[in-house]
Scaffold this active site. Structure first.
Site, PDB file in Angstrom:
ATOM      1  N   SER A  50       9.999  -7.541  -3.732  1.00 27.20           N
ATOM      2  CA  SER A  50      10.697  -8.168  -2.748  1.00 27.20           C
ATOM      3  C   SER A  50       9.486  -9.541  -2.152  1.00 27.20           C
ATOM      4  O   SER A  50       8.589  -9.580  -2.963  1.00 27.20           O
ATOM      5  CB  SER A  50      10.771  -7.411  -1.368  1.00 27.20           C
ATOM      6  OG  SER A  50       9.426  -7.115  -0.890  1.00 27.20           O
ATOM      7  N   LYS A  51       9.804 -10.420  -1.478  1.00 28.20           N
ATOM      8  CA  LYS A  51       9.020 -11.389  -0.997  1.00 28.20           C
ATOM      9  C   LYS A  51       7.539 -10.784  -0.659  1.00 28.20           C
ATOM     10  O   LYS A  51       6.769 -11.900  -0.701  1.00 28.20           O
ATOM     11  CB  LYS A  51       9.449 -12.066   0.118  1.00 28.20           C
ATOM     12  CG  LYS A  51      10.717 -13.155  -0.017  1.00 28.20           C
ATOM     13  CD  LYS A  51      10.504 -14.287   0.725  1.00 28.20           C
ATOM     14  CE  LYS A  51      11.363 -15.403  -0.067  1.00 28.20           C
ATOM     15  NZ  LYS A  51      12.901 -15.393   0.482  1.00 28.20           N
ATOM     16  N   ARG A  52       7.526  -9.847  -0.233  1.00 24.04           N
ATOM     17  CA  ARG A  52       6.070  -9.300   0.046  1.00 24.04           C
ATOM     18  C   ARG A  52       5.093  -9.278  -1.092  1.00 24.04           C
ATOM     19  O   ARG A  52       3.875  -9.423  -0.918  1.00 24.04           O
ATOM     20  CB  ARG A  52       6.196  -7.671   0.528  1.00 24.04           C
ATOM     21  CG  ARG A  52       6.829  -7.606   2.049  1.00 24.04           C
ATOM     22  CD  ARG A  52       6.555  -6.102   2.406  1.00 24.04           C
ATOM     23  NE  ARG A  52       7.351  -5.181   1.433  1.00 24.04           N
ATOM     24  CZ  ARG A  52       6.740  -4.294   0.701  1.00 24.04           C
ATOM     25  NH1 ARG A  52       5.585  -3.848   0.856  1.00 24.04           N
ATOM     26  NH2 ARG A  52       7.478  -3.324  -0.112  1.00 24.04           N
ATOM     27  N   HIS A  53       5.808  -9.110  -2.297  1.00 23.20           N
ATOM     28  CA  HIS A  53       4.951  -9.220  -3.223  1.00 23.20           C
ATOM     29  C   HIS A  53       4.651 -10.640  -3.966  1.00 23.20           C
ATOM     30  O   HIS A  53       4.104 -10.825  -4.985  1.00 23.20           O
ATOM     31  CB  HIS A  53       5.712  -8.461  -4.562  1.00 23.20           C
ATOM     32  CG  HIS A  53       5.780  -6.892  -4.122  1.00 23.20           C
ATOM     33  ND1 HIS A  53       7.164  -6.470  -4.112  1.00 23.20           N
ATOM     34  CD2 HIS A  53       4.998  -5.773  -3.879  1.00 23.20           C
ATOM     35  CE1 HIS A  53       7.040  -5.196  -3.638  1.00 23.20           C
ATOM     36  NE2 HIS A  53       5.813  -4.878  -3.670  1.00 23.20           N
ATOM     37  N   GLY A  54       5.084 -11.686  -3.312  1.00 28.44           N
ATOM     38  CA  GLY A  54       5.085 -12.922  -4.034  1.00 28.44           C
ATOM     39  C   GLY A  54       6.368 -13.603  -4.069  1.00 28.44           C
ATOM     40  O   GLY A  54       7.173 -12.788  -3.700  1.00 28.44           O
TER      41      GLY A  54
END
Ligand code: GLU
Length: 470
Positions: free
Chosen positions: A240-244
């Site tokens: 998800s966005k949390r990972h980039g």
């Protein structure tokens, strides 16, 4: 035996940009087709008009082109294929594999609630199955699904999957407004395109038995299926966005080489021993679904960065220049000479992880500079004024600015002043680049050329003089 040509497809729903997961699916289909000398079809699944957009279509196509995933057929647009779907529905109606149903939404909702209250799975009760109803304004068309038996298929990644037909509903194939439903459109298109292998994310695995029932009703052979495990981040949670960044074009903007991303995508769930780097040709030759594992692929941004740095180091200067110029332009550089860009990137190749980083590092070659405050305070000081003035004279007299020539000039200059290079290198570096960190001083002087070096050095001398006061 006459083997059928392999045909794969990528059918994105254009409700947003192309993400890492979709790009991996597209890549696997593309590689599989090329490996088998087959065909790869692009289809835009835009039947949900409210959620589809032209921007999403454009950005998906741009992403595919950037990654180099070219298609042999399409793009087909589901929104333009109503006639074909109707023809297939007609086939089902005339062979009595589908029927009109005029149960009202209220009635269905009431039955759904009742079933739930009785602890049963809410499912259409088949009221209209045998009524032989004809077309009417409110009627939908349903598939006459088998009431017993099992639907089974052998997934090329997951193995045998089976579901009792009792569990499956009499699917709606066409709504009362005449529009076709998702499963009917997918199956029709896949048959029309002669798709032999459906390679898609395992979030679609529950759709497969439903789609197989439609194939069976049409009397068409089913394709082979391969459902790919989902992609996780390094912490093993769904990507998800949390990972980039998740959108492919964001990677383009960040300065990744398309091939570095293709390489990382290829390794999401597929492996060939421990090999990390593959040329496109190698990927095509080596790719096989046998090497797609059951466990999820892990997308690791750090690894991608390292891979990108490696590809930048190995890239041909001319190609790299083409890729770098748009980044420099975006950062406000104009009238870029390709030769100078090539020279500049040679000094930065070994130290840049992305094209953006490289462009930022190369700005001083192409744009006016500002001195970084600390660099200015520490190195552009009155104590170096005389040395820099003398250096300027030597540089003005230089017959050429080739590195060896500059090295010669400097060794004579340092000898004359009885100083070490360190004494003059940093002030000179700040004068030329505005910063204390840059590629080698001779390298950058050669690329800048005599005129620019003399101008910047003269500017720095005036700047130091102005500090001294009148
Ligand atoms: N349109 C679907 C999606 O974007 C893909 C359907 C399929 O692969 O069958 O997820």
């Amino acid at each position: 035996m006459n083997k059928k040509q392999v045909v794969t497809r990528f059918p994105p729903s254009p409700t947003g940009t192309l993400h890492i997961g979709g790009a991996r699916t597209a890549l696997f289909n593309w590689l599989f087709a090329l490996h088998h000398n087959g065909k790869f079809v692009l289809r835009i699944e835009d039947t949900d008009r409210a959620r589809s957009s032209k921007e999403a279509i454009d950005s998906i196509i741009e992403s595919m082109k950037w990654l180099g995933l070219d298609w042999d057929e399409g793009p087909y647009f589901q929104s333009q294929r109503a006639e074909i779907y109707n023809e297939f529905i007609e086939r089902l109606l005339s062979s009595k594999k589908a029927y009109y149903c005029n149960c009202s939404p209220d009635e269905l909702e009431r039955k759904r609630i009742e079933a739930k209250e009785r602890g049963l799975k809410p499912k259409y009760d088949g009221k209209c199955r045998e009524l032989g109803l004809g077309k009417s304004p409110d009627a939908v068309i349903r598939l006459k699904s088998p009431l017993s038996g099992t639907t089974r298929f052998k997934d090329l990644v997951k193995g045998v999957i089976s579901i009792e037909n009792e569990q499956l509903d009499d699917l709606i194939l066409q709504r009362s407004d005449g529009s076709v439903t998702y499963h009917m459109a997918v199956v029709t298109d896949d048959i029309k395109s002669g798709i032999t292998h459906v390679i898609r994310g395992d979030d679609h695995i529950n759709n497969t038995p439903r789609q197989i029932l439609i194939y069976n009703a049409l009397g068409e052979p089913i394709p082979q299926y391969a459902h790919l495990p989902m992609i996780l981040g390094p912490d093993k949670s769904p990507l998800s966005k949390r990972h980039g960044a998740t959108s492919v074009l964001a990677y383009k903007e960040m300065g990744f080489l398309p091939h570095a991303l293709v390489n990382s995508l290829a390794r999401l769930g597929w492996a060939y021993g421990d090999q990390e780097k593959f040329t496109v040709q190698e990927l095509i030759e080596l790719f096989s679904l046998d090497h797609v594992g059951k466990s999820s692929g892990i997308f690791n941004m750090e690894k991608l960065l390292d891979l990108n740095a490696k590809y930048i180091r190995e890239a041909d200067d001319g190609n790299l220049a083409e890729l770098l110029i748009p980044f420099l332009t975006n950062l406000g550089c104009s009238n870029l000479s390709r030769e100078k860009v090539k020279g500049a990137l040679r000094t930065l190749k070994a130290r840049s992880k992305t094209l953006l980083e490289m462009a930022q590092g190369a700005l001083f070659f192409f744009k006016e500079i500002d001195y970084e405050k600390q660099a200015d305070e520490r190195f552009l000081i009155p104590e170096v004024l005389e040395i820099l003035k003398d250096l300027l004279l030597d540089l003005k007299g230089a017959p050429s600015f080739a590195q060896e020539q500059l090295e010669n000039i400097f060794s004579i200059f340092l000898e004359r002043h009885q100083i070490k290079l360190g004494k003059v290198a940093q002030p000179l570096r700040v004068a030329l680049t505005g910063k204390t960190v840059s590629p080698g001083i001779f390298e950058i002087m050669e690329v800048m050329g005599q005129e620019m070096v003399i101008k910047r050095l003269s500017n720095a001398i005036s700047h130091i003089k102005s500090k001294k006061g009148p």
